[in-house]
Design a protein around this motif. Structure first.
Motif, PDB file in Angstrom:
ATOM      1  N   VAL A  45       7.200  -9.207  -1.188  1.00 20.44           N
ATOM      2  CA  VAL A  45       6.858  -9.028   0.225  1.00 20.44           C
ATOM      3  C   VAL A  45       7.242  -7.627   0.696  1.00 20.44           C
ATOM      4  O   VAL A  45       6.437  -6.919   1.316  1.00 20.44           O
ATOM      5  CB  VAL A  45       7.542 -10.111   1.102  1.00 20.44           C
ATOM      6  N   ILE A  46       8.455  -7.202   0.395  1.00 16.19           N
ATOM      7  CA  ILE A  46       8.926  -5.880   0.831  1.00 16.19           C
ATOM      8  C   ILE A  46       8.097  -4.771   0.183  1.00 16.19           C
ATOM      9  O   ILE A  46       7.700  -3.801   0.847  1.00 16.19           O
ATOM     10  CB  ILE A  46      10.425  -5.704   0.531  1.00 16.19           C
ATOM     11  N   VAL A  47       7.793  -4.899  -1.101  1.00  9.40           N
ATOM     12  CA  VAL A  47       6.997  -3.882  -1.795  1.00  9.40           C
ATOM     13  C   VAL A  47       5.601  -3.792  -1.178  1.00  9.40           C
ATOM     14  O   VAL A  47       5.081  -2.697  -0.956  1.00  9.40           O
ATOM     15  CB  VAL A  47       6.932  -4.172  -3.309  1.00  9.40           C
ATOM     16  N   PHE A  48       4.978  -4.922  -0.884  1.00  8.97           N
ATOM     17  CA  PHE A  48       3.648  -4.898  -0.273  1.00  8.97           C
ATOM     18  C   PHE A  48       3.688  -4.229   1.097  1.00  8.97           C
ATOM     19  O   PHE A  48       2.809  -3.433   1.427  1.00  8.97           O
ATOM     20  CB  PHE A  48       3.068  -6.312  -0.165  1.00  8.97           C
ATOM     21  N   VAL A  49       4.691  -4.540   1.895  1.00 12.97           N
ATOM     22  CA  VAL A  49       4.795  -3.941   3.230  1.00 12.97           C
ATOM     23  C   VAL A  49       5.017  -2.428   3.112  1.00 12.97           C
ATOM     24  O   VAL A  49       4.326  -1.634   3.758  1.00 12.97           O
ATOM     25  CB  VAL A  49       5.920  -4.609   4.046  1.00 12.97           C
ATOM     26  N   LEU A  50       5.990  -2.014   2.290  1.00 13.80           N
ATOM     27  CA  LEU A  50       6.275  -0.585   2.140  1.00 13.80           C
ATOM     28  C   LEU A  50       5.094   0.164   1.516  1.00 13.80           C
ATOM     29  O   LEU A  50       4.791   1.293   1.924  1.00 13.80           O
ATOM     30  CB  LEU A  50       7.537  -0.379   1.296  1.00 13.80           C
ATOM     31  N   SER A  51       4.407  -0.451   0.586  1.00 15.66           N
ATOM     32  CA  SER A  51       3.249   0.192  -0.041  1.00 15.66           C
ATOM     33  C   SER A  51       2.115   0.365   0.955  1.00 15.66           C
ATOM     34  O   SER A  51       1.435   1.389   0.960  1.00 15.66           O
ATOM     35  CB  SER A  51       2.767  -0.630  -1.238  1.00 15.66           C
ATOM     36  N   SER A  52       1.922  -0.636   1.781  1.00 16.81           N
ATOM     37  CA  SER A  52       0.893  -0.545   2.803  1.00 16.81           C
ATOM     38  C   SER A  52       1.197   0.585   3.787  1.00 16.81           C
ATOM     39  O   SER A  52       0.313   1.375   4.142  1.00 16.81           O
ATOM     40  CB  SER A  52       0.780  -1.877   3.546  1.00 16.81           C
ATOM     41  N   LEU A  53       2.449   0.676   4.199  1.00 18.51           N
ATOM     42  CA  LEU A  53       2.854   1.755   5.112  1.00 18.51           C
ATOM     43  C   LEU A  53       2.721   3.121   4.434  1.00 18.51           C
ATOM     44  O   LEU A  53       2.257   4.089   5.048  1.00 18.51           O
ATOM     45  CB  LEU A  53       4.288   1.531   5.590  1.00 18.51           C
ATOM     46  N   SER A  54       3.116   3.191   3.174  1.00 16.11           N
ATOM     47  CA  SER A  54       3.005   4.441   2.428  1.00 16.11           C
ATOM     48  C   SER A  54       1.545   4.874   2.314  1.00 16.11           C
ATOM     49  O   SER A  54       1.216   6.047   2.491  1.00 16.11           O
ATOM     50  CB  SER A  54       3.615   4.272   1.037  1.00 16.11           C
ATOM     51  N   TYR A  55       0.661   3.924   2.018  1.00 15.05           N
ATOM     52  CA  TYR A  55      -0.752   4.247   1.903  1.00 15.05           C
ATOM     53  C   TYR A  55      -1.307   4.719   3.246  1.00 15.05           C
ATOM     54  O   TYR A  55      -2.011   5.722   3.312  1.00 15.05           O
ATOM     55  CB  TYR A  55      -1.553   3.050   1.387  1.00 15.05           C
ATOM     56  N   LYS A  56      -0.975   3.993   4.291  1.00 11.82           N
ATOM     57  CA  LYS A  56      -1.542   4.292   5.610  1.00 11.82           C
ATOM     58  C   LYS A  56      -1.035   5.623   6.175  1.00 11.82           C
ATOM     59  O   LYS A  56      -1.802   6.396   6.741  1.00 11.82           O
ATOM     60  CB  LYS A  56      -1.204   3.156   6.580  1.00 11.82           C
TER      61      LYS A  56
END
Length: 184
Positions: free
Chosen positions: A150-161
């Motif tokens: 969950v944390i990796v998906f959230v941080l990855s999404s923020l990093s991408y955006k």
């Protein structure tokens, strides 16, 4: 006689062999060649039934490929090459299929495609410390994995955006400017 858990774990030399980044170079090269071949084959009419059969056969081969010994035997030596070749062929066959994935599955796959590099970079920074924290507090390891995902998906999404997408836009604008400057 049951095999001890220690016997299944990799030795220090085996672990160094596995985590060597040059040991992963052939996977990167395979991806580049798949992309180049896919660009040439894109738009051709392919027989999806035959491709689905072949992908199922490759998946069967991957799952039932005979391996003996510890877990390290999956990721070193000839077994690694055979399993990697099966994976590369599977990806290529699926790439050739004319698939239209819609709905939430399509959105999730698009999310994974956009954020895969961030997931790759961020996952060890999150998963390893969380595993240690869960171990310190004697919490179940499987919850550490779920929480990490969950944390990796959230941080990855923020990093991408906020990092990757703006950087890609700036790089494209810069390259267009450089190319136009070179023409004149």
């Amino acid at each position: 006689m049951p095999i001890s858990k220690r016997a299944l774990l990799p030795t220090k030399n085996e672990q160094l062999l596995y985590v060597n980044p040059l040991g992963q170079l052939y996977l990167f090269t395979s991806g580049v060649f798949l992309g180049m071949a896919g660009d040439r084959l894109r738009g051709r009419k392919n027989n999806n039934c035959l491709l689905i059969f072949f992908s199922a056969f490759l998946l069967f081969m991957f799952v039932f490929f005979p391996v003996s010994g510890g877990q390290i035997n999956l990721v070193v030596g000839n077994t690694r090459l055979v399993l990697s070749l099966i994976c590369v062929l599977f990806v290529f066959v699926v790439f050739l299929m004319d698939l239209k994935v819609v709905g939430w599955i399509g959105k999730f796959l698009l999310f994974l495609g956009e954020t895969c590099y961030s997931i790759y970079l961020i996952h060890p920074l999150v998963a390893l410390p969380l595993a240690k924290i869960f171990k310190i507090f004697l919490l179940d390891e499987k919850y550490s994995y779920l929480f990490s995902i969950v944390i990796v998906f959230v941080l990855s999404s923020l990093s991408y955006k906020f990092i990757e997408r703006p950087s890609i836009k700036k790089a494209k604008a810069l390259s267009v400017n450089l190319v136009s400057d070179l023409k004149y």
